[in-house]
Scaffold this motif. Structure first.
Motif, PDB file in Angstrom:
ATOM      1  N   ALA A 104       0.824  -1.209   0.000  1.00 40.11           N
ATOM      2  CA  ALA A 104       0.000   0.000   0.000  1.00 40.11           C
ATOM      3  C   ALA A 104       0.857   1.257   0.000  1.00 40.11           C
ATOM      4  N   GLY A 105       2.104   1.130   0.455  1.00 43.03           N
ATOM      5  CA  GLY A 105       3.003   2.279   0.460  1.00 43.03           C
ATOM      6  C   GLY A 105       3.629   2.573  -0.888  1.00 43.03           C
ATOM      7  N   PHE A 106       3.512   1.654  -1.837  1.00 43.56           N
ATOM      8  CA  PHE A 106       4.152   1.832  -3.146  1.00 43.56           C
ATOM      9  C   PHE A 106       3.161   1.859  -4.309  1.00 43.56           C
ATOM     10  N   ARG A 107       2.112   1.076  -4.254  1.00 43.90           N
ATOM     11  CA  ARG A 107       1.223   0.924  -5.401  1.00 43.90           C
ATOM     12  C   ARG A 107       0.468   2.225  -5.693  1.00 43.90           C
ATOM     13  N   ASP A 108       0.425   2.562  -6.973  1.00 46.59           N
ATOM     14  CA  ASP A 108      -0.371   3.677  -7.507  1.00 46.59           C
ATOM     15  C   ASP A 108       0.181   5.065  -7.193  1.00 46.59           C
ATOM     16  N   ALA A 109       1.334   5.169  -6.533  1.00 42.11           N
ATOM     17  CA  ALA A 109       1.880   6.484  -6.208  1.00 42.11           C
ATOM     18  C   ALA A 109       2.619   7.078  -7.402  1.00 42.11           C
ATOM     19  N   ASP A 110       2.519   8.381  -7.581  1.00 44.05           N
ATOM     20  CA  ASP A 110       3.254   9.077  -8.641  1.00 44.05           C
ATOM     21  C   ASP A 110       4.689   9.364  -8.214  1.00 44.05           C
ATOM     22  N   ILE A 147       7.377   8.585  -4.827  1.00 42.58           N
ATOM     23  CA  ILE A 147       7.574   7.835  -3.583  1.00 42.58           C
ATOM     24  C   ILE A 147       8.894   8.265  -2.970  1.00 42.58           C
ATOM     25  N   THR A 148       8.851   8.741  -1.726  1.00 44.47           N
ATOM     26  CA  THR A 148      10.078   9.084  -1.020  1.00 44.47           C
ATOM     27  C   THR A 148      10.337   8.014   0.030  1.00 44.47           C
ATOM     28  N   VAL A 149      11.532   7.404  -0.057  1.00 42.71           N
ATOM     29  CA  VAL A 149      11.885   6.278   0.817  1.00 42.71           C
ATOM     30  C   VAL A 149      12.999   6.711   1.767  1.00 42.71           C
ATOM     31  N   ALA A 150      12.713   6.706   3.058  1.00 47.88           N
ATOM     32  CA  ALA A 150      13.724   6.942   4.087  1.00 47.88           C
ATOM     33  C   ALA A 150      13.329   6.107   5.299  1.00 47.88           C
ATOM     34  N   ALA A 151      13.362   4.787   5.112  1.00 50.47           N
ATOM     35  CA  ALA A 151      12.924   3.858   6.149  1.00 50.47           C
ATOM     36  C   ALA A 151      14.099   3.468   7.042  1.00 50.47           C
ATOM     37  N   SER A 152      13.805   2.746   8.101  1.00 53.01           N
ATOM     38  CA  SER A 152      14.804   2.364   9.092  1.00 53.01           C
ATOM     39  C   SER A 152      15.899   1.491   8.499  1.00 53.01           C
ATOM     40  N   ARG A 153      17.132   1.733   8.924  1.00 50.68           N
ATOM     41  CA  ARG A 153      18.246   0.881   8.538  1.00 50.68           C
ATOM     42  C   ARG A 153      18.171  -0.482   9.219  1.00 50.68           C
ATOM     43  N   LEU A 154      17.417  -0.565  10.296  1.00 47.77           N
ATOM     44  CA  LEU A 154      17.363  -1.812  11.063  1.00 47.77           C
ATOM     45  C   LEU A 154      16.555  -2.885  10.349  1.00 47.77           C
ATOM     46  N   LYS A 155      15.659  -2.481   9.453  1.00 48.49           N
ATOM     47  CA  LYS A 155      14.857  -3.455   8.714  1.00 48.49           C
ATOM     48  C   LYS A 155      14.615  -2.934   7.305  1.00 48.49           C
ATOM     49  N   PRO A 156      15.617  -3.069   6.417  1.00 49.46           N
ATOM     50  CA  PRO A 156      15.451  -2.619   5.026  1.00 49.46           C
ATOM     51  C   PRO A 156      14.258  -3.304   4.366  1.00 49.46           C
ATOM     52  N   LEU A 157      13.523  -2.552   3.572  1.00 51.71           N
ATOM     53  CA  LEU A 157      12.311  -3.111   2.985  1.00 51.71           C
ATOM     54  C   LEU A 157      12.520  -3.479   1.521  1.00 51.71           C
ATOM     55  N   HIS A 158      11.590  -4.258   1.005  1.00 48.71           N
ATOM     56  CA  HIS A 158      11.636  -4.730  -0.380  1.00 48.71           C
ATOM     57  C   HIS A 158      10.328  -4.351  -1.055  1.00 48.71           C
ATOM     58  N   PHE A 159      10.435  -3.708  -2.223  1.00 44.26           N
ATOM     59  CA  PHE A 159       9.222  -3.454  -2.991  1.00 44.26           C
ATOM     60  C   PHE A 159       9.298  -4.211  -4.307  1.00 44.26           C
ATOM     61  N   LYS A 160       8.134  -4.520  -4.872  1.00 45.18           N
ATOM     62  CA  LYS A 160       8.045  -5.333  -6.078  1.00 45.18           C
ATOM     63  C   LYS A 160       7.837  -4.462  -7.314  1.00 45.18           C
ATOM     64  N   ASP A 161       8.387  -4.945  -8.410  1.00 43.41           N
ATOM     65  CA  ASP A 161       8.268  -4.268  -9.697  1.00 43.41           C
ATOM     66  C   ASP A 161       6.806  -3.982 -10.023  1.00 43.41           C
ATOM     67  N   GLU A 162       5.937  -4.966  -9.802  1.00 45.14           N
ATOM     68  CA  GLU A 162       4.529  -4.859 -10.216  1.00 45.14           C
ATOM     69  C   GLU A 162       3.764  -3.778  -9.460  1.00 45.14           C
ATOM     70  N   TRP A 163       4.301  -3.325  -8.336  1.00 44.85           N
ATOM     71  CA  TRP A 163       3.622  -2.288  -7.562  1.00 44.85           C
ATOM     72  C   TRP A 163       3.828  -0.887  -8.129  1.00 44.85           C
ATOM     73  N   ILE A 164       4.839  -0.712  -8.972  1.00 42.36           N
ATOM     74  CA  ILE A 164       5.242   0.632  -9.397  1.00 42.36           C
ATOM     75  C   ILE A 164       4.594   0.985 -10.728  1.00 42.36           C
ATOM     76  N   LYS A 165       3.800   2.033 -10.730  1.00 39.61           N
ATOM     77  CA  LYS A 165       3.050   2.410 -11.927  1.00 39.61           C
ATOM     78  C   LYS A 165       3.958   3.076 -12.959  1.00 39.61           C
ATOM     79  N   ASP A 166       3.497   3.106 -14.195  1.00 43.98           N
ATOM     80  CA  ASP A 166       4.207   3.844 -15.238  1.00 43.98           C
ATOM     81  C   ASP A 166       4.250   5.327 -14.853  1.00 43.98           C
ATOM     82  N   GLY A 167       5.416   5.934 -15.083  1.00 41.22           N
ATOM     83  CA  GLY A 167       5.569   7.353 -14.796  1.00 41.22           C
ATOM     84  C   GLY A 167       5.959   7.669 -13.368  1.00 41.22           C
TER      85      GLY A 167
END
Length: 373
Positions: A215-221, A223-243
């Motif tokens: 929900a933090g990645f899908r459909d966003a135009d 996305i600013t990522v500055a999450a914790s170093r203690l638990k790096p996150l993974h996002f999927k290609d399919e979540w990222i819209k064109d543009g």
């Protein structure tokens, strides 16, 4: 020539009065800094003049009773540099960090900044640098948003709802005027909801807090990522819209298909090359890559799946018009920011000048006449 040396001390309240939280002004100064980086009018640490800084990291065990031992994000760093142009000064950010600081009611990092005369080495200003560092960290993706994001972006996602991403979001919003909705993702839903309430109150947008990564990645135009170093996150290609534009200021992982299928813009490719040099020198490149923001990209470069850094694009090249930024409305772009001392120097110098003009701060005396001369 006068042997007396005085310098200006700026406390955190002094820095606020000088304008350290002026996000739009900071974006302008950081854009100017990127231009100087693109032209090569700067120096940083190390023999290659491009090192992020020098770190003190602590051992897991020690026979010395007073020596600190390793802990989450426990380190010291010195980040020296020289920046040319109208700044034309040297400086050093001294950085102490310990995740356990929260138990004492302190920020994770405590920072100071020194600005020095480039010729004599004399101190010009010593300043509190927590807000300075956060502001310039936020302004860097603000510059990237100006040059890489679609200007009609309507949905911004904030991935990681801590103070650094608040600075990033604040800077980004100075550049994007069509934003209608903000999605706030954090592992802790209360933090996400708190950020959403703040964003609604400050910008009059619709904002929602979420604790599911997708929900933090899908459909966003944007996305600013500055999450914790203690638990790096993974996002999927399919979540990222064109543009979409992803502005990365913290550790993140994603699918190989996304990285090989989007445009990658680095903050400064010589800095990235210096990271790779350090990885080789460490004797364990894979472990080193796991600890730095650009690690997933370096692995793919080593495997021949991404272009070498010398052939890649830095944001200074885009600012100076030497290489294109976004080339179509549907292109997906990711920007990687690892942080550089020159931004602390430029924004620190700007605050020093502002403080002098406004009569802010305390003059401290180094000496009236040096004993050694």
């Amino acid at each position: 020539m006068y042997p007396k040396i005085d310098f200006l001390y700026l406390s955190e309240p002094d820095m606020i009065a000088a304008g350290v939280l002026d996000a739009e002004r900071c974006v302008t100064v950081c854009e100017e800094t990127f231009s100087l980086l693109g032209e090569g009018d700067y120096l940083m640490g190390g023999a290659n003049h491009n090192n992020h800084g020098m770190n003190i990291v602590f051992p897991k065990e020690t026979k010395f009773p007073n020596m600190p031992v390793a802990g989450p994000d426990r380190r010291f760093a010195a980040m020296p540099g020289y920046l040319g142009g109208r700044f034309d000064v040297c400086g050093n950010k001294w950085y102490g960090s310990n995740h356990a600081n929260a138990e004492k009611g302190l920020p994770r990092s405590i920072l100071t900044m020194m600005i020095n005369d480039k010729d004599t080495g004399a101190p010009l200003a010593l300043m509190s640098a927590n807000l300075l560092s956060a502001s310039r960290t936020g302004a860097v993706p603000g510059v990237a948003a100006k040059h890489l994001a679609n200007p009609d972006a309507k949905i911004v996602s904030v991935v990681g709802c801590g103070p650094i991403n608040k600075a990033c979001f604040t800077a980004i919003m100075t550049q994007l005027k069509a934003v209608e909705k903000v999605v706030c993702f954090d592992l802790f839903l209360d933090k996400a909801n708190e950020f959403a309430r703040w964003a609604e109150g400050k910008y009059g947008v619709t904002a929602v807090g979420v604790d599911e990564t997708e929900a933090g990645f899908r459909d966003a135009d944007v996305i600013t990522v500055a999450a914790s170093r203690l638990k790096p996150l993974h996002f999927k290609d399919e979540w990222i819209k064109d543009g979409a534009t992803i502005l990365v200021s913290g550790p993140v992982n994603t699918d190989e298909s996304f990285l090989t299928g989007c445009k990658i813009v680095y903050d400064h490719t010589p800095l990235q090359e210096a990271y790779v040099e350090d990885a080789i020198a460490s004797g364990n490149k894979d472990a080193y890559y796991s600890g730095v923001i650009g690690g997933p990209f370096y692995r793919l470069i080593d495997a021949g799946k991404l272009p070498p850094l010398k052939e890649s694009t830095g944001l200074g090249d885009v600012v100076n018009g030497k290489k294109p930024g976004r080339e179509s409305a549907t292109e997906r772009v990711i920007f990687i920011a690892c942080g550089m001392a020159v931004f602390d120097i430029s924004w620190g110098f700007e605050m020093y000048q502002s403080a002098k003009e406004k009569g802010i701060g305390q003059s401290l005396n180094l000496w009236d006449k040096p004993s050694l001369s």
